[in-house]
Design an enzyme around this catalytic site. Structure first.
Site, short mmCIF file in Angstrom:
data_model
loop_
_atom_site.label_atom_id
_atom_site.label_comp_id
_atom_site.label_asym_id
_atom_site.label_seq_id
_atom_site.Cartn_x
_atom_site.Cartn_y
_atom_site.Cartn_z
N GLU A 265 0.82 -1.22 0.00
CA GLU A 265 0.00 0.00 0.00
C GLU A 265 0.85 1.27 0.00
OE1 GLU A 265 -2.63 -0.66 3.36
OE2 GLU A 265 -4.14 -1.57 2.07
N ASP A 338 -8.66 -8.72 3.67
CA ASP A 338 -8.41 -7.68 4.66
C ASP A 338 -9.48 -7.61 5.74
OD1 ASP A 338 -7.18 -5.65 5.97
OD2 ASP A 338 -7.68 -4.08 4.53
N GLU A 366 -12.61 -2.24 11.98
CA GLU A 366 -12.55 -1.48 10.73
C GLU A 366 -13.67 -1.84 9.78
OE1 GLU A 366 -8.83 -1.89 8.62
OE2 GLU A 366 -9.61 -0.93 6.81
#
Lengths: 678, 678
Positions: A265, A338, A366
């Protein structure tokens, strides 16, 4: 005698409070709602933090603390000897863990006599990862600002008190390590000024058996050291790291080591200099080795050009299997994408045979409703362990859900996920139910073994003992149902990942950051074809599993759209078509959240007013959000399926065009105050 | 032959459209979705509007129109004579009503041979009240602006087309009168300029058998005429009115008369000059008498100082019983408060014996979700007629729900209330079901007698023939349930009366305009004590009903809180406490609206896309609003009852404090675009 009278009076007072339920608690005491003694309890033997804690909070007979060589690292025994209780361990940490074990029994109202307990942790390393930034923000943090960074004065009394509670909470679970900063690491983490703060934190946490670690930016030699390269095979670079590590250990002799997110990332890494992950990790490992430090090297890598992101970690790391130093641990997220509500396990875990590995769980929610949704995560982690043997791993890391909110985690029930992570890192064989019962008993003062409810309730509702525990146990599957059932994944809103945006696909955003990359809805069906005819991701799994996953008729239905592009009319085990099943699943999720709200409402007489109301408010958001998820996903997918919502399912009450226009104006550092509001 | 081919082709085309359901309709044709003939049908006899309509739309054999003296006013017969069909009536209006009867049979697909029909209206006067203001706003209007006033050019083609459709729609139901302006009448309604517009409208509506009426401001002699008084016994005043009425009749020879709201909510009236309602009404009646005009004098009066508003009309009007001229009709709202979802009937109806009376129903949904909620009102009006014999009344008035929106009424299903009002004014013995079936068949093209659904649906849902009609029939009781069940009333938001504000009680607002005046919630219970121990309102009812209403154990439960301050623990027939029953009722209402949505969604294959989507969008608002009502009312009343929401009821998902802060920023002239949005 006098002490007993006071204790009795205190207990009576607490009981009276319990009856009226009019008092308030802000949740700051977590599961350690221990009442301090007015005069210290009798504790003799080794002078250490265990003694302090027991003197302050133990309400039983005399305690003896003993050191004994040859016992397992961090292990302990607790034995009753007449009136006395003897805790034995090889070191202070073990004694402290033993002390908290005793206090847990006391708080749960379990017998504290005739004890013969022998415990040792399953993993040597039980570590939290804080995604905290130097400016005090917390990435995917939903509980306020960082408890470590930003404008916090590490020399203040407030800071010391905060670290003390943080230390106690972690020690009470056996957590013995903490990474203080975000894996997306700013280079300044290694500046001398920042290291001095790190030292201050390390000093405050040391009495609780907690070692500090840092995430490092792989380009630090350039950005902090002023070198021209960060090539791990460059001698100047190695020297720079040696000097830096020496500097750290001079300040923090028991420093734990580094956590590294490299070539992921946009973060720098050895590949930027033509080197491999192994080259990078091994260089750091060699530098840390003399100090007994370790490197946790993350396998969370993926590339925008990859046709299947789920394949990438395996492709990059399998060729390196066996090439890592023994003080490197490859840290792998539980799933290959993820932290989704449900993923298949990451196939690296069963593939790599010659490399130390650790799992990275995400405690912070998240992708699970942030600090607004009640989702108890132990069942998700247990599900992982049903595929990946705990013994195949060296350690367990959890991305913390901790911030400077009064209740630490933003949602009172989010504390249970911190709790569960610690308990599972100590013993991954503990059941989700037992952990929930422990947490409920200590945190809410409810007795899950007999009856949680002290007021009569109509039998129709089916509320009774253990209702809160049951709600917790059901909550993760409910979340999967209302967010992304049947293997659907990553259809979240961009950036903040809170609500549904299966349509999110703005121009210029890389495909693997948009939901259509994952759900691939079209007129035929829904889901990512990872079979041998598709991305062949199934091939990364052991042969037997590969066969099961590859065949749409044997693939578990809860992963169907993970591995297959499922035709809308595919017949499910229920007899329904896939589309109808999807509708039912979403609606089941909504109904479950409504049930949770009713369960919680019934707890009003048993829970203090503040926590009752704060949790109730969150549950109401959760119900509304569940409806939002159901409506957004079903109406959006319906534009592909062209099939009606079944009659026996509650129909969407929101309008797709309005939901598509709706955006929550927050960053990835905040908790949304409420969910869908139009 | 050629014509038949074209008609067949058209029918086939319509059928094709029906299959794909991809066409759109804006609802502007109301229930008159007649296809114009390419060549006129064969109609002979009296040349009048009936002939025009039949030539244009009749698709059967030859028609003969006959006039015959001695038949009932507006009545008609329809008889098959061989191939031909003969409509007979004493005048043009009757012939037109007969023509629409035939066209209705045609549109519903019912047999049009072997006819032997004889019809006459139950009431001579079947009249709409438009609450339209000179500036074009419509009080409690939720369908756009006035079709008459504001910037409308009464000489334009658009205006003529609009009046034509309005005239046809009313004539198709038998409505023969319309009051063109608001009962809160501006004096300028009687200005010469305004009267010229009125004349233009009257000229356009005359061909459809519709007489126009005006609301007047009782102070007009002062405000328009410049006199010093409007005392009805003052000779100057009487002369002014005579002159004004003469002026009107010179322009509009068939002018109907006046509607008067006097000494009510701040409007002027005879009491301002020391005179009675009878003095005022009779003066105007005497002036109108030579022209065959009438006075409709409203009994909607109440006073801020009154301990029970429901008592007021009886107290003011009973002493005047028998004192009114025979061309005065006292116009009384169906209930004694104000068009609530459910009220007891106004006791004046059974009390007054010597005075001509008419009922005022409210077609526009001031208190029933405006143009957002599907609430079919025929059952409410039928309920009224189960207490008040139709024959005890002289006429029926309906406050119109008509505006310049494309679909006339804001909500496609609101058209059904206009339709039902007209049909009931013609024949109050018609059942709600029959009227709904007529409307559904003509307006939506669905056949309620066989099966509304052309696609197979799962039997579990219970959807089948007549589902839309069933939904309509259930909708008013559902609305009562989610808004104010068990006799609760007037707990609406201030001013616009859309959502729940049972707490609304700002300083300075007169008590009888605030909900607490009506619900009187306290720790003991809920409801307005109108028994003999309370306001004694029950005494205004006939003895037998008085006894039934006065006793909490015999009072119908759907009016319990209307007549009693009901203790929270009062045992209901269901066995539940009043509080628990209240919770169940509110929740039932929510569940019903969700069911309506599912029923409507199943209609998608059978209804054009535009109307399907517009109605679906409204139903979604209704579901969300129903939740809002349930949550706001239960959580607010819970602050008095201190009792839990039962476990088997869905628990509130909104937060009381947030709902109390929420306000819809609209006036009483607008439809809220959506409901609760947090």
């Amino acid at each position: 005698m006098k002490k007993n009278i006071i204790v009795t009076a205190l207990i009576m007072l607490m009981a009276a409070w319990n009856v009226t339920a009019a008092w308030g608690e802000d949740g700051s005491r977590l599961w350690l709602r221990l009442d301090a003694n007015s005069t210290p309890a009798t504790v003799s033997g080794v002078k250490c933090m265990a003694m302090t804690e027991l003197q302050t909070y133990w309400q039983g007979g005399p305690i003896v603390l003993k050191r004994q060589k040859g016992m397992a690292q961090d292990g302990y025994t607790i034995k009753s000897q007449g009136e006395a209780t003897v805790i034995t361990a090889s070191g202070d940490a073990g004694l402290l863990y033993g002390a908290y074990h005793l206090l847990r029994l006391q708080e749960m109202g379990l017998p504290c006599q005739m004890l013969d307990i022998k415990e040792k942790p399953f993993y040597d390393l039980r570590i939290l990862n804080h995604w905290d930034n130097p400016n005090g923000t917390v990435e995917r943090g939903f509980a306020g600002k960082s408890i470590f960074w930003g404008d916090k004065d590490v020399n203040s009394e407030d800071f010391a008190a905060s670290m003390k509670m943080y230390g106690r909470a972690n020690a009470s679970l056996g957590i013995n390590g903490t990474v203080l900063n975000n894996v997306n690491a700013k280079p300044e983490a290694l500046s001398t000024e920042s290291l001095q703060k790190t030292k201050a934190i390390a000093d405050l946490l040391r009495p609780y058996g907690i070692h500090v670690y840092l995430s490092i930016n792989f380009a630090s030699p350039i950005k902090v050291g002023g070198l021209k390269t960060a090539d791990p095979l460059d001698k100047e670079v190695v020297r720079w790291w040696k000097d830096k590590v020496n500097e750290i250990y001079r300040m923090i002799p028991d420093f734990g080591g580094f956590l590294v997110k490299a070539n992921s990332e946009g973060e720098p890494g050895p590949q930027d200099f033509g080197r491999t992950h192994a080259d990078g990790a091994n260089m750091l490992a060699d530098v840390l080795k003399p100090h007994k430090g370790i490197v946790m090297w993350r396998a969370f890598v993926y590339a925008p050009q990859s046709p299947d992101r789920a394949n990438q970690a395996y492709l990059e790391f399998m060729p390196l299997d066996g090439q890592f130093r023994d003080n490197v641990i490859i840290q792998i997220k539980n799933g290959p994408v993820d932290f989704q509500p449900r993923e298949a396990y990451s196939p690296l875990f069963t593939a790599m045979q010659k490399t130390p590995m650790m799992v990275e769980f995400q405690i912070t929610q998240e992708y699970l409703g942030a600090a607004n949704h009640l989702v108890y995560l132990a069942p998700m982690w247990q599900e992982f362990f049903s595929f990946v043997k705990p013994a195949s791993l060296k350690a367990m890391a959890g991305v913390a859900n901790i911030g400077d909110d009064a209740n630490w985690c933003g949602h009172h029930f989010a504390q249970a996920n911190w709790y569960a992570f610690g308990r599972l890192a100590w013993n991954p064989a503990l059941t989700s139910k037992v952990i929930a019962e422990e947490w409920v008993a200590q945190t809410l003062g409810l007795n899950p073994d007999t009856s949680l409810v002290t007021t009569p309730l109509p039998p129709a509702g089916g509320i009774g003992g253990g209702a809160v525990v049951s709600m917790m146990l059901d909550s993760r599957e409910a979340c999967v149902s209302y967010m992304m059932p049947l293997g659907i994944h990553h259809i979240f809103a961009g950036t903040h990942h809170y609500g549904p945006e299966p349509w999110y696909s703005p121009k210029g955003v890389r495909a693997d950051w948009t939901p259509p990359y994952y759900h691939k809805a079209d007129s035929i069906g829904l889901g990512f074809d990872r079979t041998l005819n598709g991305s062949a991701n199934v091939k990364q799994y052991p042969d037997e599993l590969c066969r099961v996953y590859n065949d749409i008729n044997t693939c578990p239905e809860n992963l169907l759209a993970w591995f297959h592009h499922v035709p809308w009319d595919h017949r499910m085990k229920s007899g329904r078509t896939f589309w109808d099943e999807l509708c039912h699943k979403y609606d089941d999720g909504v109904r479950q959240t409504r049930r949770f709200l009713a369960v919680w409402d019934a707890m009003q007489p048993c829970v203090d007013a503040q926590r009752f109301e704060e949790v109730q408010r969150k549950l109401r958001i959760q119900v509304r959000d569940a409806e939002w998820w159901r409506d957004a996903c079903l109406l959006y997918f319906q534009t592909f399926s062209h099939r009606p919502i079944p009659q026996d399912v509650e129909h969407p009450v929101h309008n797709l065009d309005e939901m598509m226009k709706f955006h929550i104006p927050i960053t990835m550092y905040e908790n949304p105050e409420s969910g869908y509001t139009k």
